[in-house]
Design a protein around this motif. Structure first.
Motif, mmCIF file in Angstrom:
data_model
loop_
_atom_site.group_PDB
_atom_site.id
_atom_site.type_symbol
_atom_site.label_atom_id
_atom_site.label_comp_id
_atom_site.label_asym_id
_atom_site.label_seq_id
_atom_site.Cartn_x
_atom_site.Cartn_y
_atom_site.Cartn_z
ATOM 1 N N LEU A 165 75.048 76.040 -8.142
ATOM 2 C CA LEU A 165 73.671 75.972 -8.979
ATOM 3 C C LEU A 165 72.806 77.167 -8.987
ATOM 4 C CD1 LEU A 165 72.648 72.217 -8.003
ATOM 5 C CD2 LEU A 165 73.963 73.325 -9.859
ATOM 6 N N VAL A 166 73.078 77.983 -7.946
ATOM 7 C CA VAL A 166 72.052 79.226 -7.720
ATOM 8 C C VAL A 166 72.822 80.334 -7.546
ATOM 9 C CG1 VAL A 166 70.336 77.843 -6.310
ATOM 10 C CG2 VAL A 166 72.027 78.961 -5.059
ATOM 11 N N MET A 167 74.114 80.351 -7.961
ATOM 12 C CA MET A 167 74.965 81.662 -8.173
ATOM 13 C C MET A 167 74.462 82.731 -8.777
ATOM 14 S SD MET A 167 78.887 81.871 -8.728
ATOM 15 C CE MET A 167 79.299 80.559 -7.617
ATOM 16 N N ALA A 168 73.638 82.491 -9.961
ATOM 17 C CA ALA A 168 73.284 83.657 -10.838
ATOM 18 C C ALA A 168 72.097 84.225 -10.066
ATOM 19 C CB ALA A 168 72.598 82.864 -11.981
ATOM 20 N N GLN A 169 71.304 83.453 -9.085
ATOM 21 C CA GLN A 169 70.062 84.201 -8.508
ATOM 22 C C GLN A 169 70.791 85.156 -7.304
ATOM 23 O OE1 GLN A 169 70.042 81.277 -9.578
ATOM 24 N NE2 GLN A 169 68.112 80.621 -10.368
ATOM 25 N N ILE A 170 71.882 84.829 -6.745
ATOM 26 C CA ILE A 170 72.269 85.269 -5.651
ATOM 27 C C ILE A 170 73.192 86.286 -5.971
ATOM 28 C CG2 ILE A 170 73.257 84.833 -3.253
ATOM 29 C CD1 ILE A 170 72.403 81.985 -3.248
ATOM 30 N N GLN A 171 74.087 86.206 -7.051
ATOM 31 C CA GLN A 171 75.160 87.100 -7.218
ATOM 32 C C GLN A 171 74.717 88.625 -7.118
ATOM 33 O OE1 GLN A 171 77.453 86.032 -10.658
ATOM 34 N NE2 GLN A 171 79.332 86.760 -9.843
ATOM 35 N N PRO A 172 73.640 88.913 -7.863
ATOM 36 C CA PRO A 172 73.135 90.253 -7.709
ATOM 37 C C PRO A 172 72.899 91.016 -6.557
ATOM 38 C CG PRO A 172 72.035 89.155 -9.401
ATOM 39 C CD PRO A 172 72.307 88.089 -8.451
ATOM 40 N N VAL A 173 72.791 90.237 -5.409
ATOM 41 C CA VAL A 173 72.519 91.034 -4.241
ATOM 42 C C VAL A 173 73.733 90.908 -3.434
ATOM 43 C CG1 VAL A 173 69.879 90.210 -4.247
ATOM 44 C CG2 VAL A 173 71.540 88.559 -3.000
ATOM 45 N N VAL A 174 74.773 90.277 -3.797
ATOM 46 C CA VAL A 174 75.962 90.256 -2.960
ATOM 47 C C VAL A 174 76.835 91.611 -2.793
ATOM 48 C CG1 VAL A 174 78.167 89.173 -2.596
ATOM 49 C CG2 VAL A 174 76.222 87.723 -3.307
#
Length: 252
Positions: free
Chosen positions: A51-60
């Motif tokens: 559900l929160v992958m879009a917010q976290i993916q840029p910082v991975v």
């Protein structure tokens, strides 16, 4: 097949969820085995991660130093979110202990439910139902919703801003301890009123040993006041806590 990026996303979500659960009332209790708490946090992290992958993916990123920074930041955000709720329970325990001291129950000690520290039986009678009602009234579901919304309020891609967090912490402390005074006010007012009346009686009739009369009266009267008002105290406490969580969620 699970790739490296998906594993790193789950790790970052686990840092925020686990940090919150480390201080959240009930879940962080020493009575619950550590393995059960870890697996529960991991299960919630796996459920929330898509559900929160879009917010976290840029910082991975595969860079170890960058990931360490985000791990520390996410853990700190989770600790703050859990501590905002924990403050209310600490304030409730503080108000119950203060009220117990006023009516003469402060010299009796018992083991706390959530920790190994000693507390008064009156405070234990208040905090145990408060923790049970936290789950009965589904406030833990609101916390899970808050954790999901926190990625909008505190996105990982933005630097952590301390100023609004400190303002929110100050507001929460004021609201929590104002609520604690409301919870302990009936017993405190009863104790002050009885001691004032007995003080006047001692001045008018100094031959009567007021101490031997006042102590049993305070103990019994305080117990009766607590018996009739404890239900309203706990419902008021959880209504205030629920409104605070909903208001905090609305900021997102």
């Amino acid at each position: 097949m699970v790739n490296q990026e998906a594993i790193l996303i789950i790790i970052l979500v686990f840092c925020r969820i686990g940090g919150c659960f480390m201080v959240l009332p009930g879940i962080s209790s020493e009575r619950i085995p550590m393995q059960a708490r870890v697996f529960f946090a991991l299960a919630v992290s796996i459920a929330i991660a898509p559900l929160v992958m879009a917010q976290i993916q840029p910082v991975v990123q595969p860079n170890a130093e960058t990931m360490l920074y985000y791990i520390l930041t996410e853990t700190m955000i989770g600790l703050l979110l859990g501590f905002f709720v924990r403050i209310f329970f600490l304030a409730l325990e503080f108000g119950a202990i203060a009220a117990a001291n006023f009516v003469g129950y402060g010299s009796v000690f018992a083991h706390a439910i959530e920790s190994s520290e000693s507390t008064t039986p009156l405070a234990m009678i208040v905090t145990l139902p408060a923790t049970a009602l936290f789950f009965i009234l589904d406030l833990h579901i609101l916390i899970l919703d808050l954790l999901q919304r926190s990625y909008t309020m505190f996105p990982p891609v933005q630097p952590f801003d301390f100023e609004p967090t400190l303002r929110a912490l100050t507001t929460t402390l004021g609201a929590a301890f104002r609520l604690a005074m409301q919870v302990g006010a009936p017993l405190i007012v009863f104790s002050l009123s009885i001691n004032l009346l007995l003080g006047f009686l001692n001045k008018m009739v100094p031959q009567i040993p007021i101490y031997f009369v006042s102590t049993p009266f305070l103990l019994l009267g305080g117990l009766l006041v607590f018996y009739f008002l404890v239900g309203a105290m706990l419902l008021n406490f959880h209504a205030t806590l629920m409104s605070y969580i909903l208001e905090f969620m609305g900021r997102g």
